[in-house]
Design a protein around this motif. Structure first.
Motif, mmCIF file in Angstrom:
data_model
loop_
_atom_site.group_PDB
_atom_site.id
_atom_site.type_symbol
_atom_site.label_atom_id
_atom_site.label_comp_id
_atom_site.label_asym_id
_atom_site.label_seq_id
_atom_site.Cartn_x
_atom_site.Cartn_y
_atom_site.Cartn_z
ATOM 1 N N GLY A 102 0.803 -1.113 0.016
ATOM 2 C CA GLY A 102 0.002 -0.069 -0.180
ATOM 3 C C GLY A 102 0.736 1.369 -0.010
ATOM 4 O O GLY A 102 2.031 1.156 -0.237
ATOM 5 N N PRO A 103 0.373 2.500 0.172
ATOM 6 C CA PRO A 103 1.009 3.503 0.132
ATOM 7 C C PRO A 103 2.042 3.697 1.095
ATOM 8 O O PRO A 103 3.025 4.451 1.123
ATOM 9 C CB PRO A 103 0.047 4.867 0.080
ATOM 10 C CG PRO A 103 -1.352 4.116 0.614
ATOM 11 C CD PRO A 103 -1.110 2.553 0.212
ATOM 12 N N GLY A 104 1.868 2.911 2.317
ATOM 13 C CA GLY A 104 2.777 3.176 3.356
ATOM 14 C C GLY A 104 3.885 2.253 3.549
ATOM 15 O O GLY A 104 4.706 2.375 4.160
ATOM 16 N N GLY A 105 3.688 1.291 2.765
ATOM 17 C CA GLY A 105 4.784 0.066 2.518
ATOM 18 C C GLY A 105 4.228 -1.163 2.124
ATOM 19 O O GLY A 105 2.988 -1.437 1.772
ATOM 20 N N ARG A 106 4.892 -2.367 2.703
ATOM 21 C CA ARG A 106 4.466 -3.416 2.226
ATOM 22 C C ARG A 106 4.423 -4.590 3.567
ATOM 23 O O ARG A 106 5.260 -4.265 4.699
ATOM 24 C CB ARG A 106 5.551 -4.298 1.346
ATOM 25 C CG ARG A 106 5.640 -3.404 0.111
ATOM 26 C CD ARG A 106 6.718 -4.193 -0.891
ATOM 27 N NE ARG A 106 7.887 -4.666 -0.404
ATOM 28 C CZ ARG A 106 8.528 -5.749 -0.874
ATOM 29 N NH1 ARG A 106 8.112 -6.268 -2.012
ATOM 30 N NH2 ARG A 106 9.372 -6.239 -0.160
ATOM 31 N N GLN A 107 3.527 -5.435 3.789
ATOM 32 C CA GLN A 107 3.397 -6.184 4.716
ATOM 33 C C GLN A 107 2.973 -7.653 4.675
ATOM 34 O O GLN A 107 2.397 -7.984 3.595
ATOM 35 C CB GLN A 107 2.317 -5.614 5.743
ATOM 36 C CG GLN A 107 0.983 -5.386 5.403
ATOM 37 C CD GLN A 107 0.079 -4.767 6.319
ATOM 38 O OE1 GLN A 107 -0.243 -5.326 7.504
ATOM 39 N NE2 GLN A 107 -0.557 -3.645 5.917
ATOM 40 N N ILE A 108 3.307 -8.275 5.805
ATOM 41 C CA ILE A 108 2.773 -9.909 5.602
ATOM 42 C C ILE A 108 2.685 -10.243 6.897
ATOM 43 O O ILE A 108 3.390 -9.983 7.777
ATOM 44 C CB ILE A 108 3.822 -10.893 4.590
ATOM 45 C CG1 ILE A 108 3.253 -11.969 4.368
ATOM 46 C CG2 ILE A 108 5.132 -10.841 5.420
ATOM 47 C CD1 ILE A 108 4.110 -12.984 3.183
ATOM 48 N N LEU A 109 1.642 -11.366 6.909
ATOM 49 C CA LEU A 109 1.296 -11.719 8.231
ATOM 50 C C LEU A 109 1.946 -13.116 8.451
ATOM 51 O O LEU A 109 1.726 -14.251 7.501
ATOM 52 C CB LEU A 109 -0.091 -11.887 8.582
ATOM 53 C CG LEU A 109 -0.625 -10.354 8.510
ATOM 54 C CD1 LEU A 109 -2.164 -10.591 8.723
ATOM 55 C CD2 LEU A 109 -0.083 -9.606 9.788
ATOM 56 N N LEU A 110 2.270 -13.554 9.643
ATOM 57 C CA LEU A 110 2.353 -14.970 10.268
ATOM 58 C C LEU A 110 1.981 -15.297 11.445
ATOM 59 O O LEU A 110 1.578 -14.233 12.193
ATOM 60 C CB LEU A 110 3.962 -15.517 9.868
ATOM 61 C CG LEU A 110 4.853 -14.653 10.513
ATOM 62 C CD1 LEU A 110 6.090 -15.782 11.109
ATOM 63 C CD2 LEU A 110 5.466 -13.548 9.830
ATOM 64 N N ALA A 111 1.923 -16.576 11.859
ATOM 65 C CA ALA A 111 1.572 -16.784 13.170
ATOM 66 C C ALA A 111 2.435 -17.363 14.032
ATOM 67 O O ALA A 111 3.234 -18.132 13.478
ATOM 68 C CB ALA A 111 0.029 -17.537 13.171
ATOM 69 N N ASP A 112 2.585 -17.082 15.405
ATOM 70 C CA ASP A 112 3.201 -17.730 16.271
ATOM 71 C C ASP A 112 2.674 -19.291 16.224
ATOM 72 O O ASP A 112 1.639 -19.694 16.096
ATOM 73 C CB ASP A 112 3.693 -17.065 17.586
ATOM 74 C CG ASP A 112 2.443 -17.123 18.492
ATOM 75 O OD1 ASP A 112 1.227 -17.751 18.389
ATOM 76 O OD2 ASP A 112 2.332 -16.219 19.567
ATOM 77 N N PRO A 113 3.497 -20.176 17.418
ATOM 78 C CA PRO A 113 2.954 -21.406 17.452
ATOM 79 C C PRO A 113 1.591 -21.518 18.097
ATOM 80 O O PRO A 113 0.909 -22.562 17.947
ATOM 81 C CB PRO A 113 3.949 -21.988 18.373
ATOM 82 C CG PRO A 113 5.224 -21.412 18.055
ATOM 83 C CD PRO A 113 4.790 -20.072 17.812
ATOM 84 N N ALA A 114 1.117 -20.392 18.898
ATOM 85 C CA ALA A 114 -0.260 -20.389 19.567
ATOM 86 C C ALA A 114 -1.316 -19.705 18.598
ATOM 87 O O ALA A 114 -2.645 -19.860 18.801
ATOM 88 C CB ALA A 114 -0.185 -19.756 20.815
ATOM 89 N N GLY A 115 -0.603 -19.361 17.481
ATOM 90 C CA GLY A 115 -1.768 -18.859 16.469
ATOM 91 C C GLY A 115 -1.858 -16.988 16.605
ATOM 92 O O GLY A 115 -2.769 -16.491 15.960
#
Length: 128
Positions: A102-115
């Motif tokens: 997006g205009p502010g930057g790039r991102q991606i999500l992942l989860a820790d072992p508990a979610g």
């Protein structure tokens, strides 16, 4: 009320304290400040992440309908998102989203072992 400290603290409920500590220290450079079978305090810069297992007082105080991992997330700024994605993918971690830009930057999500979610964010280049 007490005066603010140098850390911003976030509590995450986890089902396995050891797995959560390994996740945050191995993959994201957190250091362990305190660790017990029920609870760990890990830190990265000004972020103090409190990892509360099922036997911890933090987890026991949580109402049952809020006792699972949720949509909140910590936000970690990285210099090179593509390199981080490659490194973590190579370590066997699975992402919970596609890379979004997006205009502010790039991102991606992942989860820790508990979610619990972790957002990796690379700010957009600012015109100079």
């Amino acid at each position: 009320m007490t005066a603010p400290e140098q850390y911003a603290s976030v509590r995450y409920l986890v089902d396995d304290v050891d797995a959560a500590v390994d996740f945050y220290t191995h993959h994201f450079g957190f250091t362990v400040s305190m660790r017990s079978p029920a609870f760990a305090d890990v830190r990265r810069g000004p972020l103090r992440l409190l990892l509360s297992g099922p036997a911890s007082s933090g987890a026991r105080a949580t109402p049952a309908d809020y006792a699972t991992a949720g949509g909140n997330r910590i936000h970690l700024i990285v210099d090179d998102l593509q390199a981080e994605v490659g490194r973590l993918h190579g370590a066997g971690l699975r992402f919970r989203s596609e890379l979004v830009e997006g205009p502010g930057g790039r991102q991606i999500l992942l989860a820790d072992p508990a979610g619990n979610l972790v957002e990796l964010f690379q700010p957009a280049e600012q015109p100079g």
